[in-house]
Design a protein around this motif. Structure first.
Motif, short mmCIF file in Angstrom:
data_model
loop_
_atom_site.label_atom_id
_atom_site.label_comp_id
_atom_site.label_asym_id
_atom_site.label_seq_id
_atom_site.Cartn_x
_atom_site.Cartn_y
_atom_site.Cartn_z
N MET A 105 -21.74 -122.25 -31.63
CA MET A 105 -21.68 -120.82 -31.85
C MET A 105 -20.30 -120.32 -31.43
N GLU A 106 -19.72 -119.50 -32.27
CA GLU A 106 -18.38 -118.96 -32.02
C GLU A 106 -18.46 -117.44 -32.00
N VAL A 107 -17.90 -116.83 -30.95
CA VAL A 107 -17.95 -115.39 -30.76
C VAL A 107 -16.53 -114.87 -30.63
N ALA A 108 -16.26 -113.70 -31.23
CA ALA A 108 -14.89 -113.17 -31.24
C ALA A 108 -14.82 -111.79 -30.60
N ALA A 109 -13.62 -111.46 -30.17
CA ALA A 109 -13.28 -110.10 -29.73
C ALA A 109 -11.90 -109.79 -30.28
N THR A 110 -11.69 -108.55 -30.70
CA THR A 110 -10.44 -108.16 -31.36
C THR A 110 -9.89 -106.89 -30.74
N LEU A 111 -8.59 -106.87 -30.54
CA LEU A 111 -7.87 -105.67 -30.15
C LEU A 111 -6.87 -105.40 -31.25
N ARG A 112 -6.96 -104.22 -31.84
CA ARG A 112 -6.06 -103.87 -32.93
C ARG A 112 -5.02 -102.85 -32.45
N TYR A 113 -3.85 -102.94 -33.03
CA TYR A 113 -2.73 -102.02 -32.75
C TYR A 113 -2.31 -102.04 -31.29
N ALA A 114 -2.27 -103.23 -30.68
CA ALA A 114 -1.77 -103.35 -29.31
C ALA A 114 -0.26 -103.09 -29.33
N ARG A 115 0.23 -102.32 -28.38
CA ARG A 115 1.62 -101.88 -28.39
C ARG A 115 2.51 -102.92 -27.70
N ILE A 116 2.51 -104.13 -28.25
CA ILE A 116 3.37 -105.21 -27.77
C ILE A 116 3.73 -106.07 -28.98
N SER A 117 4.93 -106.62 -28.99
CA SER A 117 5.35 -107.38 -30.16
C SER A 117 4.58 -108.70 -30.24
N PRO A 118 4.30 -109.17 -31.45
CA PRO A 118 3.55 -110.41 -31.61
C PRO A 118 4.27 -111.62 -31.02
N GLN A 119 5.59 -111.62 -31.09
CA GLN A 119 6.36 -112.75 -30.58
C GLN A 119 6.15 -112.91 -29.07
N LYS A 120 6.20 -111.81 -28.35
CA LYS A 120 6.00 -111.85 -26.90
C LYS A 120 4.56 -112.21 -26.55
N CYS A 121 3.63 -111.75 -27.37
CA CYS A 121 2.22 -112.00 -27.12
C CYS A 121 1.86 -113.47 -27.39
N ARG A 122 2.49 -114.08 -28.37
CA ARG A 122 2.20 -115.47 -28.70
C ARG A 122 2.63 -116.43 -27.59
N LEU A 123 3.66 -116.05 -26.82
CA LEU A 123 4.09 -116.89 -25.70
C LEU A 123 2.95 -117.10 -24.71
N VAL A 124 2.19 -116.05 -24.46
CA VAL A 124 1.06 -116.12 -23.53
C VAL A 124 -0.14 -116.76 -24.22
N ALA A 125 -0.37 -116.43 -25.47
CA ALA A 125 -1.55 -116.93 -26.19
C ALA A 125 -1.52 -118.45 -26.34
N ASN A 126 -0.34 -119.02 -26.52
CA ASN A 126 -0.24 -120.47 -26.67
C ASN A 126 -0.60 -121.21 -25.39
N GLN A 127 -0.49 -120.56 -24.25
CA GLN A 127 -0.81 -121.21 -22.98
C GLN A 127 -2.31 -121.40 -22.80
N ILE A 128 -3.12 -120.52 -23.37
CA ILE A 128 -4.57 -120.58 -23.12
C ILE A 128 -5.36 -121.20 -24.25
N SER A 129 -4.75 -121.46 -25.37
CA SER A 129 -5.47 -122.00 -26.52
C SER A 129 -6.05 -123.38 -26.20
N GLY A 130 -7.36 -123.54 -26.42
CA GLY A 130 -8.03 -124.81 -26.19
C GLY A 130 -8.51 -125.04 -24.78
N LYS A 131 -8.21 -124.16 -23.87
CA LYS A 131 -8.60 -124.32 -22.46
C LYS A 131 -10.03 -123.79 -22.24
N SER A 132 -10.62 -124.20 -21.12
CA SER A 132 -11.90 -123.62 -20.76
C SER A 132 -11.68 -122.17 -20.36
#
Length: 110
Positions: A1-28
Motif C-alpha cells: 500500500m502506498e500513501v501520498a501527501a502533497t504540498l503545492r506552491y511551496a515558496r522555495i526553489s525546486p533545486q534547493k528542495c531536491r538537495l534535501v529530498a535526495n537524502q531521504i529517498s528510500g530510507k525508513s
C-alpha cells in the motif's frame, strides 16, 4: 500500500528542495525524520511537514504500522514562478524569477 501527501506552491526553489529530498529517498520513515530534524536547510523544515502528513495519512486512512513505513518516492516539481523586475542603470530593468515548488512524498510498507 502506498500513501501520498502533497504540498503545492511551496515558496522555495525546486533545486534547493531536491538537495534535501535526495537524502531521504528510500530510507525508513524514522531515519528520514531524524535526517530532516537535524538538517540546517530551510527545505528540510518544509519536507519534514509533508513527510509527517504522509505518515499521518497512512496511519489514519489505511491503519498502517508506522514502524514498517519507508519513503518510496519524493517528487519535487516546478510550480508557477513569480516574475519581478529590479531597476538597473539607464532606465532598464532585469527580470527576477521567484521559483516555487510542488512537493509530493509517498510512503509505502516494506
Amino acid at each position: 500500500m502506498e500513501v501520498a501527501a502533497t504540498l503545492r506552491y511551496a515558496r522555495i526553489s525546486p533545486q534547493k528542495c531536491r538537495l534535501v529530498a535526495n537524502q531521504i529517498s528510500g530510507k525508513s520513515v524514522a531515519q528520514a525524520l531524524n535526517i530532516l530534524r537535524f538538517s540546517p536547510k530551510k527545505a528540510a523544515a518544509v519536507v519534514h511537514k509533508v513527510l509527517e502528513s504522509a505518515i499521518a495519512n497512512a496511519e489514519h486512512n489505511h491503519g498502517a504500522d508506522i514502524d514498517e513505513l519507508r519513503v518510496s518516492v519524493v517528487a519535487i516539481n516546478c510550480a508557477p514562478m513569480l516574475k519581478r523586475f529590479r531597476a538597473r542603470a539607464k532606465g532598464r530593468g532585469n527580470r527576477i524569477f521567484k521559483r516555487n515548488s510542488h512537493i509530493t512524498i509517498r510512503v509505502a510498507d516494506e
